[in-house]
Every structure is written in structure tokens, then in C-alpha cells.
Design a protein around this motif. Structure first.
Motif, PDB file in Angstrom:
ATOM      1  N   ILE A 145       0.860  -1.173   0.000  1.00  0.00           N
ATOM      2  CA  ILE A 145       0.000   0.000   0.000  1.00  0.00           C
ATOM      3  C   ILE A 145       0.902   1.231   0.000  1.00  0.00           C
ATOM      4  O   ILE A 145       1.549   1.569   0.996  1.00  0.00           O
ATOM      5  CB  ILE A 145      -0.949   0.018   1.219  1.00  0.00           C
ATOM      6  N   ASN A 146       0.939   1.879  -1.134  1.00  0.00           N
ATOM      7  CA  ASN A 146       1.798   3.023  -1.382  1.00  0.00           C
ATOM      8  C   ASN A 146       0.966   4.297  -1.183  1.00  0.00           C
ATOM      9  O   ASN A 146       0.095   4.347  -0.322  1.00  0.00           O
ATOM     10  CB  ASN A 146       2.373   2.906  -2.793  1.00  0.00           C
ATOM     11  N   SER A 147       1.179   5.305  -1.969  1.00  0.00           N
ATOM     12  CA  SER A 147       0.460   6.566  -1.886  1.00  0.00           C
ATOM     13  C   SER A 147       0.757   7.373  -3.142  1.00  0.00           C
ATOM     14  O   SER A 147       1.792   7.166  -3.788  1.00  0.00           O
ATOM     15  CB  SER A 147       0.912   7.356  -0.655  1.00  0.00           C
ATOM     16  N   ILE A 148      -0.143   8.302  -3.466  1.00  0.00           N
ATOM     17  CA  ILE A 148       0.193   9.224  -4.548  1.00  0.00           C
ATOM     18  C   ILE A 148       1.450  10.015  -4.183  1.00  0.00           C
ATOM     19  O   ILE A 148       2.182  10.485  -5.056  1.00  0.00           O
ATOM     20  CB  ILE A 148      -0.969  10.184  -4.867  1.00  0.00           C
ATOM     21  N   ALA A 149       1.736  10.123  -2.874  1.00  0.00           N
ATOM     22  CA  ALA A 149       2.953  10.801  -2.419  1.00  0.00           C
ATOM     23  C   ALA A 149       4.203   9.984  -2.712  1.00  0.00           C
ATOM     24  O   ALA A 149       5.315  10.449  -2.470  1.00  0.00           O
ATOM     25  CB  ALA A 149       2.871  11.110  -0.921  1.00  0.00           C
ATOM     26  N   GLY A 150       4.025   8.773  -3.240  1.00  0.00           N
ATOM     27  CA  GLY A 150       5.152   7.978  -3.698  1.00  0.00           C
ATOM     28  C   GLY A 150       5.475   8.220  -5.155  1.00  0.00           C
ATOM     29  O   GLY A 150       6.385   7.589  -5.715  1.00  0.00           O
ATOM     30  N   HIS A 151       4.735   9.173  -5.774  1.00  0.00           N
ATOM     31  CA  HIS A 151       4.931   9.468  -7.197  1.00  0.00           C
ATOM     32  C   HIS A 151       5.166  10.957  -7.446  1.00  0.00           C
ATOM     33  O   HIS A 151       5.725  11.339  -8.458  1.00  0.00           O
ATOM     34  CB  HIS A 151       3.724   8.991  -7.991  1.00  0.00           C
ATOM     35  N   TYR A 152       4.714  11.798  -6.542  1.00  0.00           N
ATOM     36  CA  TYR A 152       5.043  13.222  -6.586  1.00  0.00           C
ATOM     37  C   TYR A 152       4.956  13.766  -5.166  1.00  0.00           C
ATOM     38  O   TYR A 152       4.280  13.203  -4.311  1.00  0.00           O
ATOM     39  CB  TYR A 152       4.117  13.992  -7.529  1.00  0.00           C
ATOM     40  N   VAL A 153       5.662  14.860  -4.917  1.00  0.00           N
ATOM     41  CA  VAL A 153       5.679  15.443  -3.576  1.00  0.00           C
ATOM     42  C   VAL A 153       4.514  16.421  -3.450  1.00  0.00           C
ATOM     43  O   VAL A 153       4.452  17.401  -4.192  1.00  0.00           O
ATOM     44  CB  VAL A 153       7.014  16.159  -3.300  1.00  0.00           C
ATOM     45  N   PRO A 154       3.561  16.168  -2.553  1.00  0.00           N
ATOM     46  CA  PRO A 154       2.433  17.080  -2.369  1.00  0.00           C
ATOM     47  C   PRO A 154       2.897  18.476  -1.968  1.00  0.00           C
ATOM     48  O   PRO A 154       4.031  18.670  -1.497  1.00  0.00           O
ATOM     49  CB  PRO A 154       1.620  16.412  -1.244  1.00  0.00           C
ATOM     50  N   ASN A 160       6.945  15.949   5.090  1.00  0.00           N
ATOM     51  CA  ASN A 160       8.337  15.684   5.458  1.00  0.00           C
ATOM     52  C   ASN A 160       8.904  14.401   4.855  1.00  0.00           C
ATOM     53  O   ASN A 160       8.891  14.218   3.640  1.00  0.00           O
ATOM     54  CB  ASN A 160       8.505  15.721   6.982  1.00  0.00           C
ATOM     55  N   VAL A 161       9.407  13.474   5.709  1.00  0.00           N
ATOM     56  CA  VAL A 161      10.053  12.256   5.195  1.00  0.00           C
ATOM     57  C   VAL A 161       9.034  11.185   4.775  1.00  0.00           C
ATOM     58  O   VAL A 161       9.430  10.152   4.231  1.00  0.00           O
ATOM     59  CB  VAL A 161      11.040  11.647   6.214  1.00  0.00           C
ATOM     60  N   TYR A 162       7.743  11.426   5.009  1.00  0.00           N
ATOM     61  CA  TYR A 162       6.711  10.478   4.561  1.00  0.00           C
ATOM     62  C   TYR A 162       6.824  10.255   3.050  1.00  0.00           C
ATOM     63  O   TYR A 162       6.763   9.111   2.576  1.00  0.00           O
ATOM     64  CB  TYR A 162       5.330  11.022   4.909  1.00  0.00           C
ATOM     65  N   THR A 163       6.991  11.345   2.306  1.00  0.00           N
ATOM     66  CA  THR A 163       7.108  11.207   0.854  1.00  0.00           C
ATOM     67  C   THR A 163       8.339  10.406   0.468  1.00  0.00           C
ATOM     68  O   THR A 163       8.308   9.624  -0.484  1.00  0.00           O
ATOM     69  CB  THR A 163       7.152  12.592   0.175  1.00  0.00           C
ATOM     70  N   SER A 164       9.427  10.585   1.205  1.00  0.00           N
ATOM     71  CA  SER A 164      10.637   9.815   0.921  1.00  0.00           C
ATOM     72  C   SER A 164      10.393   8.323   1.100  1.00  0.00           C
ATOM     73  O   SER A 164      10.857   7.501   0.299  1.00  0.00           O
ATOM     74  CB  SER A 164      11.776  10.258   1.854  1.00  0.00           C
ATOM     75  N   THR A 165       9.648   7.966   2.158  1.00  0.00           N
ATOM     76  CA  THR A 165       9.381   6.544   2.389  1.00  0.00           C
ATOM     77  C   THR A 165       8.475   5.979   1.307  1.00  0.00           C
ATOM     78  O   THR A 165       8.637   4.820   0.908  1.00  0.00           O
ATOM     79  CB  THR A 165       8.742   6.318   3.773  1.00  0.00           C
ATOM     80  N   LYS A 166       7.524   6.780   0.827  1.00  0.00           N
ATOM     81  CA  LYS A 166       6.614   6.272  -0.198  1.00  0.00           C
ATOM     82  C   LYS A 166       7.295   6.203  -1.566  1.00  0.00           C
ATOM     83  O   LYS A 166       7.036   5.287  -2.353  1.00  0.00           O
ATOM     84  CB  LYS A 166       5.344   7.130  -0.253  1.00  0.00           C
ATOM     85  N   TYR A 167       8.192   7.143  -1.859  1.00  0.00           N
ATOM     86  CA  TYR A 167       9.031   6.988  -3.048  1.00  0.00           C
ATOM     87  C   TYR A 167       9.862   5.717  -2.916  1.00  0.00           C
ATOM     88  O   TYR A 167      10.108   5.007  -3.895  1.00  0.00           O
ATOM     89  CB  TYR A 167       9.958   8.198  -3.219  1.00  0.00           C
ATOM     90  N   GLY A 168      10.292   5.437  -1.688  1.00  0.00           N
ATOM     91  CA  GLY A 168      11.041   4.206  -1.442  1.00  0.00           C
ATOM     92  C   GLY A 168      10.215   2.970  -1.742  1.00  0.00           C
ATOM     93  O   GLY A 168      10.734   1.981  -2.281  1.00  0.00           O
ATOM     94  N   ILE A 169       8.922   2.987  -1.403  1.00  0.00           N
ATOM     95  CA  ILE A 169       8.045   1.853  -1.704  1.00  0.00           C
ATOM     96  C   ILE A 169       7.895   1.678  -3.210  1.00  0.00           C
ATOM     97  O   ILE A 169       7.871   0.550  -3.721  1.00  0.00           O
ATOM     98  CB  ILE A 169       6.668   2.048  -1.039  1.00  0.00           C
TER      99      ILE A 169
END
Length: 246
Positions: A145-154, A160-169
Motif C-alpha cells: 500500500i503506497n500513496s500518490i505521495a510515492g509518485h510526486y511530492v504534495p 516531510n520524510v513520509y514522501t521519501s518513504t513512499k518513493y522508497g516503496i
């Protein structure tokens, strides 16, 4: 979903939100669900919502702990046998700054917690789940379970680092697919990236802002699982109708 009836699915972060909805929907589809979370009482309470032939069993586990994950998967192997499905759902968003420039800096403990739960946890769980699938000669399915925040930074820096972790996923899913392909292994891996979902994590979002229900994401995951063994959906993005780029 017929091929999953009677099989075992592990759902992390099963105590609330998307994880709780996933546990109920899978059980109603005939799957035996092992819900992992730091709190087990809310998972036990989900059993009353099961109307199908599946089941929900709670197991305490902190996915940020390597030892805790290993112990949980060993217990699952001993109690249920093969892990046929893994849904890496556990996640956390702690609002605040990466640095002190805005006077709202997250503590070092909070930063590491987000990284450990959102990225380290799924990697650890996938390693154990795939080992179980291989030892039982079963072509299972891993859903991250990823997020749109794993494809662009809101737009908000509070992610903060949430987007980094979702890009990591996103990267982890692609890397895992490549590794399995290199060895002609037919275990599936899918990244499911929801937009805004009405969960405790979305506290503070305006009521009039379009948002998904946890069940909407659960339905999308069941759709992914229902594809034939010869088809893999690498990435599925799901948003509410009229949602704009956050």
C-alpha cells in the motif's frame, strides 16, 4: 478471488483504517487473515463483521522491529503454514518539519519511526513472506500500500520524510519485480497508491475535500488479487472522483 479461498493473507497495520477494511473484505471473500498490529484488541473486534467463510486472527507485531517481524512470521508459519498473500499496509504520517527552519521540527525519534514503519517494515515483511511462498512452492502475491505521495511530492511540507518513504516503496516494488523476473519466479508484486483516504492519518483534512473510504482501497486490492496468475498489475493508482493534485 476463488483461488484464494481458504488461503492465508497477512495484513500489516490491520487495527484501523485501510488495514481493518482489508481484513474484513478478505475474510468475507473466504481468506484466512492474520492481522498484524501493535494493538490486537481492535483486530479482534473486526471478527463480528465477517459474514463470509474466512477468518481474522490477530497477532501483535511492530513491523519496525526485525526481531518482532521474524517472530510473527515464524508463528504464522507454525500456525497456518504458507503465507499466500502479504499486504504491506502499516504506515504512519507525523506532521512536522525535517529541519528547524519552521520551528516545528520532528524529533529524531519520530523521523526514524516514519522511515522504519513505512519502508523498513514492508521490506522485512516481504522477505519473510516470499521465503514462505518459495518454501511451500506457491506463487503468491505481495501488495504494497503506497500513496500518490510515492509518485510526486504534495504541496505541503508537512509530509516531510513520509514522501521519501513512499518513493522508497515505489522503488522497492520495482526492484522486487525485477529480482523475481531475473529468476523466473512467478510471485506477483503490486503497488497500490491511493489519494486522500478518510482515516485517522488524514486528520485535519477538510470534510468537503474529496476522499476515498478505506473500503474503496480494499476493493481495489481485491480487484488486483482477482487477476489471473498470468497477469500482474505493477501499479494501481486510485483517487476519489474530482480529486486534484494535492
Amino acid at each position: 478471488m476463488d483461488r484464494w479461498v481458504g488461503k492465508t493473507a497477512v495484513v500489516t497495520g490491520a487495527s484501523s483504517g485501510i488495514g481493518a477494511a482489508l481484513s474484513v473484505e478478505l475474510a468475507n471473500a473466504g481468506v484466512n487473515v492474520v492481522g498484524l498490529a501493535r494493538r490486537t484488541a481492535p483486530i479482534d473486534a473486526l471478527k463480528s463483521q465477517v459474514k463470509g467463510v474466512g477468518s481474522i486472527t490477530a497477532r501483535q507485531c511492530d513491523v519496525s522491529s526485525a526481531g518482532g517481524v521474524a517472530a510473527a512470521f515464524q508463528w504464522i508459519e507454525d500456525s497456518f503454514g504458507c503465507v499466500h498473500i502479504l499486504i504491506n499496509n502499516a504506515g504512519v504520517l507525523l506532521q512536522g518539519g525535517i529541519t528547524d527552519v519552521g520551528n516545528d521540527m520532528l524529533s529524531e525519534e519520530d523521523v526514524l519511526s516514519v522511515i522504519d514503519i513505512n519502508l523498513k517494515g514492508p521490506i522485512l515483511c516481504a522477505r519473510h513472506a516470499i521465503a514462505s511462498m518459495r518454501s511451500n512452492d506457491f506463487d503468491g502475491h505481495v501488495v504494497n500500500i503506497n500513496s500518490i505521495a510515492g509518485h510526486y511530492v504534495p504541496w505541503s511540507s508537512k509530509f516531510n520524510v513520509y514522501t521519501s518513504t513512499k518513493y522508497g516503496i515505489t522503488g522497492f516494488t520495482a526492484s522486487l519485480l525485477n529480482e523475481l523476473s531475473d529468476h523466473n519466479n512467478k510471485i506477483k508484486v503490486t503497488s497500490v497508491s491511493p489519494g486522500l483516504v478518510r482515516t485517522a492519518m488524514a486528520t485535519g483534512a477538510e470534510d468537503h475535500v474529496p476522499a476515498l473510504r478505506p473500503k474503496d482501497v480494499a476493493d481495489a486490492v481485491l480487484y488486483v488479487l482477482s487477476t489471473p496468475p498470468t497477469v500482474n498489475i505493477n501499479e494501481l493508482t486510485i483517487t476519489p472522483v474530482t480529486e486534484r493534485r494535492l
